[in-house]
Design a protein around this motif. Structure first.
Motif, PDB file in Angstrom:
ATOM      1  N   LEU A   1      46.985  46.161  91.011  1.00  0.00           N
ATOM      2  CA  LEU A   1      47.578  46.028  92.342  1.00  0.00           C
ATOM      3  C   LEU A   1      47.620  47.389  93.015  1.00  0.00           C
ATOM      4  N   PRO A   2      46.814  47.536  94.111  1.00  0.00           N
ATOM      5  CA  PRO A   2      45.906  46.553  94.698  1.00  0.00           C
ATOM      6  C   PRO A   2      44.561  46.566  93.981  1.00  0.00           C
ATOM      7  N   SER A   3      43.702  45.672  94.394  1.00  0.00           N
ATOM      8  CA  SER A   3      42.361  45.621  93.800  1.00  0.00           C
ATOM      9  C   SER A   3      41.594  46.890  94.157  1.00  0.00           C
ATOM     10  N   ALA A   4      40.545  47.189  93.405  1.00  0.00           N
ATOM     11  CA  ALA A   4      39.827  48.460  93.540  1.00  0.00           C
ATOM     12  C   ALA A   4      39.317  48.706  94.952  1.00  0.00           C
ATOM     13  N   GLU A   5      38.810  47.682  95.618  1.00  0.00           N
ATOM     14  CA  GLU A   5      38.246  47.874  96.949  1.00  0.00           C
ATOM     15  C   GLU A   5      39.310  48.218  98.005  1.00  0.00           C
ATOM     16  N   LEU A   6      40.578  47.936  97.691  1.00  0.00           N
ATOM     17  CA  LEU A   6      41.659  48.207  98.649  1.00  0.00           C
ATOM     18  C   LEU A   6      42.388  49.513  98.367  1.00  0.00           C
ATOM     19  N   VAL A   7      42.036  50.183  97.277  1.00  0.00           N
ATOM     20  CA  VAL A   7      42.730  51.413  96.904  1.00  0.00           C
ATOM     21  C   VAL A   7      42.663  52.481  98.001  1.00  0.00           C
ATOM     22  N   PRO A   8      41.544  52.674  98.687  1.00  0.00           N
ATOM     23  CA  PRO A   8      41.502  53.692  99.752  1.00  0.00           C
ATOM     24  C   PRO A   8      42.569  53.506 100.826  1.00  0.00           C
ATOM     25  N   ALA A   9      43.003  52.268 101.047  1.00  0.00           N
ATOM     26  CA  ALA A   9      44.025  52.020 102.078  1.00  0.00           C
ATOM     27  C   ALA A   9      45.367  52.644 101.713  1.00  0.00           C
ATOM     28  N   LEU A  10      45.578  52.934 100.443  1.00  0.00           N
ATOM     29  CA  LEU A  10      46.866  53.485 100.002  1.00  0.00           C
ATOM     30  C   LEU A  10      47.134  54.864 100.593  1.00  0.00           C
ATOM     31  N   VAL A  11      46.090  55.567 100.996  1.00  0.00           N
ATOM     32  CA  VAL A  11      46.271  56.898 101.586  1.00  0.00           C
ATOM     33  C   VAL A  11      45.682  56.967 102.998  1.00  0.00           C
ATOM     34  N   ASP A  12      45.435  55.819 103.584  1.00  0.00           N
ATOM     35  CA  ASP A  12      44.877  55.741 104.929  1.00  0.00           C
ATOM     36  C   ASP A  12      46.030  55.677 105.938  1.00  0.00           C
ATOM     37  N   ASN A  13      46.181  56.729 106.742  1.00  0.00           N
ATOM     38  CA  ASN A  13      47.316  56.805 107.667  1.00  0.00           C
ATOM     39  C   ASN A  13      47.162  55.923 108.901  1.00  0.00           C
ATOM     40  N   SER A  14      46.065  55.171 108.986  1.00  0.00           N
ATOM     41  CA  SER A  14      45.937  54.199 110.078  1.00  0.00           C
ATOM     42  C   SER A  14      46.661  52.893 109.752  1.00  0.00           C
ATOM     43  N   TYR A  15      47.113  52.753 108.521  1.00  0.00           N
ATOM     44  CA  TYR A  15      47.888  51.579 108.102  1.00  0.00           C
ATOM     45  C   TYR A  15      49.387  51.865 108.290  1.00  0.00           C
ATOM     46  N   TYR A  16      50.170  50.765 108.230  1.00  0.00           N
ATOM     47  CA  TYR A  16      51.631  50.893 108.279  1.00  0.00           C
ATOM     48  C   TYR A  16      52.133  50.922 106.839  1.00  0.00           C
ATOM     49  N   HIS A  17      52.635  52.064 106.417  1.00  0.00           N
ATOM     50  CA  HIS A  17      53.035  52.232 105.024  1.00  0.00           C
ATOM     51  C   HIS A  17      54.552  52.077 104.870  1.00  0.00           C
ATOM     52  N   PHE A  18      54.929  51.158 103.984  1.00  0.00           N
ATOM     53  CA  PHE A  18      56.331  50.919 103.654  1.00  0.00           C
ATOM     54  C   PHE A  18      56.542  51.255 102.180  1.00  0.00           C
ATOM     55  N   VAL A  19      57.714  51.792 101.872  1.00  0.00           N
ATOM     56  CA  VAL A  19      58.048  52.139 100.489  1.00  0.00           C
ATOM     57  C   VAL A  19      59.357  51.459 100.117  1.00  0.00           C
ATOM     58  N   LEU A  20      59.375  50.890  98.924  1.00  0.00           N
ATOM     59  CA  LEU A  20      60.577  50.220  98.412  1.00  0.00           C
ATOM     60  C   LEU A  20      60.731  50.599  96.944  1.00  0.00           C
ATOM     61  N   ALA A  21      61.889  51.091  96.559  1.00  0.00           N
ATOM     62  CA  ALA A  21      62.160  51.455  95.164  1.00  0.00           C
ATOM     63  C   ALA A  21      63.219  50.510  94.610  1.00  0.00           C
ATOM     64  N   SER A  22      62.879  49.777  93.556  1.00  0.00           N
ATOM     65  CA  SER A  22      63.821  48.779  93.033  1.00  0.00           C
ATOM     66  C   SER A  22      63.451  48.370  91.621  1.00  0.00           C
ATOM     67  N   ASP A  23      64.465  47.955  90.860  1.00  0.00           N
ATOM     68  CA  ASP A  23      64.239  47.350  89.545  1.00  0.00           C
ATOM     69  C   ASP A  23      64.658  45.884  89.550  1.00  0.00           C
ATOM     70  N   ASN A  24      64.764  45.303  90.749  1.00  0.00           N
ATOM     71  CA  ASN A  24      65.181  43.913  90.933  1.00  0.00           C
ATOM     72  C   ASN A  24      63.998  43.126  91.499  1.00  0.00           C
ATOM     73  N   VAL A  25      63.381  42.308  90.655  1.00  0.00           N
ATOM     74  CA  VAL A  25      62.170  41.584  91.068  1.00  0.00           C
ATOM     75  C   VAL A  25      62.462  40.601  92.195  1.00  0.00           C
ATOM     76  N   LEU A  26      63.536  39.836  92.076  1.00  0.00           N
ATOM     77  CA  LEU A  26      63.846  38.821  93.084  1.00  0.00           C
ATOM     78  C   LEU A  26      64.128  39.468  94.430  1.00  0.00           C
ATOM     79  N   ALA A  27      64.957  40.521  94.435  1.00  0.00           N
ATOM     80  CA  ALA A  27      65.286  41.198  95.685  1.00  0.00           C
ATOM     81  C   ALA A  27      64.039  41.791  96.324  1.00  0.00           C
ATOM     82  N   THR A  28      63.184  42.402  95.505  1.00  0.00           N
ATOM     83  CA  THR A  28      61.954  42.994  96.016  1.00  0.00           C
ATOM     84  C   THR A  28      61.045  41.935  96.627  1.00  0.00           C
ATOM     85  N   SER A  29      60.970  40.775  96.001  1.00  0.00           N
ATOM     86  CA  SER A  29      60.117  39.702  96.524  1.00  0.00           C
ATOM     87  C   SER A  29      60.579  39.237  97.897  1.00  0.00           C
ATOM     88  N   VAL A  30      61.904  39.212  98.124  1.00  0.00           N
ATOM     89  CA  VAL A  30      62.428  38.796  99.425  1.00  0.00           C
ATOM     90  C   VAL A  30      62.072  39.817 100.495  1.00  0.00           C
TER      91      VAL A  30
END
Length: 532
Positions: free
Chosen positions: A191-220
């Motif tokens: 995650l993500p797949s290999a072809e999408l990895v470049p988007a992780l550092v592409d500043n033309s995308y909207y980047h959100f960051v979430l830090a959590s150890d709660n799977v259910l809360a993160t999914s919401v």
């Protein structure tokens, strides 16, 4: 004096309270009283009856004729209460009531009246003088206060346990997903797949960051973010978790993709920066844990303290909450190091729900500031939106009082725009850790608990105020939040103890969160996670 109780039990107006000069108005929001409200209601009427009885008895002691109604008594005593004439209450009553009672003086006593009726019978039958009357009254009131204090402390303890413990349903979900990760290759996707990895550092995308150890809360958070986005194919969500939650988190998003959005799941030990040399936040947390364990002494010791006020005990219980020493809470101070290739990100807490498209946040002019945040010192909600530096920092300590303004407006974590380029030109992270060290040296006395107080200090002068529409707070503190306000907010935040995944969540506010949970999902159903 007038006493009016409406048929719906929604309004009670009277002239009792701690002192007869106080005017108290009690409002009860619904017919269905909780046990706690029932207890407080009984306590209120006990004080009311005690007031009426005391005033009647004082009239008798003063040699005046008794009134036959509360209205008569109010007309008779009103001028005295308001200080228009000299009080005829014997001075001995004031002297006795002002004398302190030792904390062990009432222990084992069986002669103290337990109810107002017992008190009245004892006073009448004994033909007591003013001194005896005052002594008996003081003992009964003190006993009642002790019981009230104990009830409050027990409530705080129960809430502490309920909010700090991991619900068995969430524990079950993590275990089942970990098992799925081990047995199902589809749950171990990159995650993500290999072809999408470049988007992780592409500043033309909207980047959100979430830090959590709660799977259910993160999914919401993830589901609400993507579902409400107008351009989900431009959304990149970077999920940071700890080592123990990595496999369950990876399994969940492998089996529940949110295409076309891009989801990255990464554990802290996967970051090169985090594994090289010393990490200040880890050192600070280790020291904090050692000091806190010595300073606090555990919940049993805290609750057993008979000298501190209940609200102080509540604050100390909060200190034991795992979230206050959670790496997921502190890691945001190292975002520039964790994401060296990104210029700007939006950081989301795991107890929020996104209700609108957040891409306009990238169009907000930051004016050279680092942190785009909603202020919490102005608003209609006097509880949630009345926070200034004095609400969090201890201005009785010289280190705080000489460096900060108590009236400075506070702001909120939960939904923040961080300009990482501007951040890298400051000493914000150094300032954060410097003040953590100062707090440790001061026995944790510089501020209230949590990561916001050192954040207020570190980002001081680096905050760009944004419209309150983008971040509505308080859904975990009070249930009387307006539904219309909740529906119209861009992001709602369940900050407070009553998290929406806990049993103590507010029933009227939980549906705004629960709508993003698929209760028909096999993992959700097997762990008995219910909609209500």
């Amino acid at each position: 004096m007038q006493l009016h109780i409406s048929p719906s039990l929604r309004h009670v107006t009277v002239f009792p309270g701690k002192g007869v000069r106080e005017f108290i108005k009690v409002k009860v929001g619904s017919r269905r009283l909780s046990y706690r409200m029932l207890f407080y209601s009984i306590l209120f009427f006990t004080f009311l009856l005690r007031f009426v009885f005391v005033m009647t008895a004082v009239d008798t002691i003063d040699g005046e004729s008794k009134c036959s109604s509360i209205g008569c008594l109010g007309k008779r005593l009103g001028p005295k209460i308001l200080g228009r004439t000299e009080s005829m209450v014997p001075e001995v009553i004031y002297q006795i009531l002002e004398e302190p009672i030792g904390k062990h003086e009432l222990q084992g006593r069986s002669d103290i009246p337990q109810t107002l009726d017992e008190f009245m019978v004892e006073i009448k039958n004994g033909k007591s003088d003013a001194m005896t009357f005052a002594v008996k009254l003081r003992e009964m009131v003190t006993l009642l206060e002790q019981r009230t204090r104990n009830a409050k402390i027990q409530e705080y303890l129960y809430r502490h346990v309920a909010s700090s413990s991991i619900p068995k349903q969430l524990h079950c979900l993590a275990l089942r997903l970990a098992n799925e990760h081990a047995s199902n290759a589809a749950a171990r996707l990159q995650l993500p797949s290999a072809e999408l990895v470049p988007a992780l550092v592409d500043n033309s995308y909207y980047h959100f960051v979430l830090a959590s150890d709660n799977v259910l809360a993160t999914s919401v958070v993830a589901t609400s973010l993507v579902r409400n986005s107008l351009r989900p194919h431009k959304v990149v969500l970077h999920i940071i978790t700890d080592r123990k939650t990595y496999y369950p988190m990876q399994a969940w998003f492998s089996l529940h993709p949110l295409s076309p959005a891009i989801i990255e799941v990464k554990a802290l030990h996967h970051f090169d920066w985090f594994t090289k040399g010393k990490v200040p936040v880890l050192e600070a947390m280790e020291k904090d844990q050692r000091v806190r364990s010595q300073f606090r002494g555990g919940s049993s010791a805290i609750v057993a303290n008979n000298t501190e006020k209940p609200n102080v005990i509540a604050a100390k219980l909060q200190a034991l909450s795992p979230k206050y020493n959670s790496l997921m809470n502190h890691i945001r101070i190292h975002l520039p190091e964790l994401f060296p290739g990104l210029d700007k990100i939006v950081f989301l807490d795991d107890d929020i729900v996104v209700q609108t498209d957040l891409s306009p946040l990238w169009d907000i002019e930051m004016n050279g500031k680092v942190n785009g945040a909603v202020e919490t010192c102005n608003g209609e909600d006097n509880f949630v939106m009345s926070k200034r530096y004095r609400s969090y920092l201890n201005f009785s300590h010289p280190l705080i009082s000489k460096n900060f303004d108590p009236n400075a407006c506070a702001w909120a974590y939960g939904m923040n725009i961080f300009d990482l380029d501007a951040w890298r030109k400051t000493n914000i992270s150094f300032t954060y850790h410097h003040w953590l060290e100062q707090n440790l040296k001061s026995d944790l006395s510089l501020w209230q608990l949590g990561t916001l107080p050192p954040g207020l200090i570190a980002f001081h002068g680096h905050v760009q105020v944004i419209d309150p529409f983008w971040h509505m707070l308080g859904l975990g503190y009070q249930e009387n939040t307006s539904h219309a306000d909740v529906k119209s907010a861009g992001v709602i935040h369940y900050n407070g103890r009553a998290k929406p995944w806990l049993e103590i969540a507010f029933p009227k506010l939980r549906p705004f969160w629960a709508k993003y949970v698929d209760f028909s999902d096999k993992f959700i159903k097997s762990c008995h996670i219910m909609a209500t």
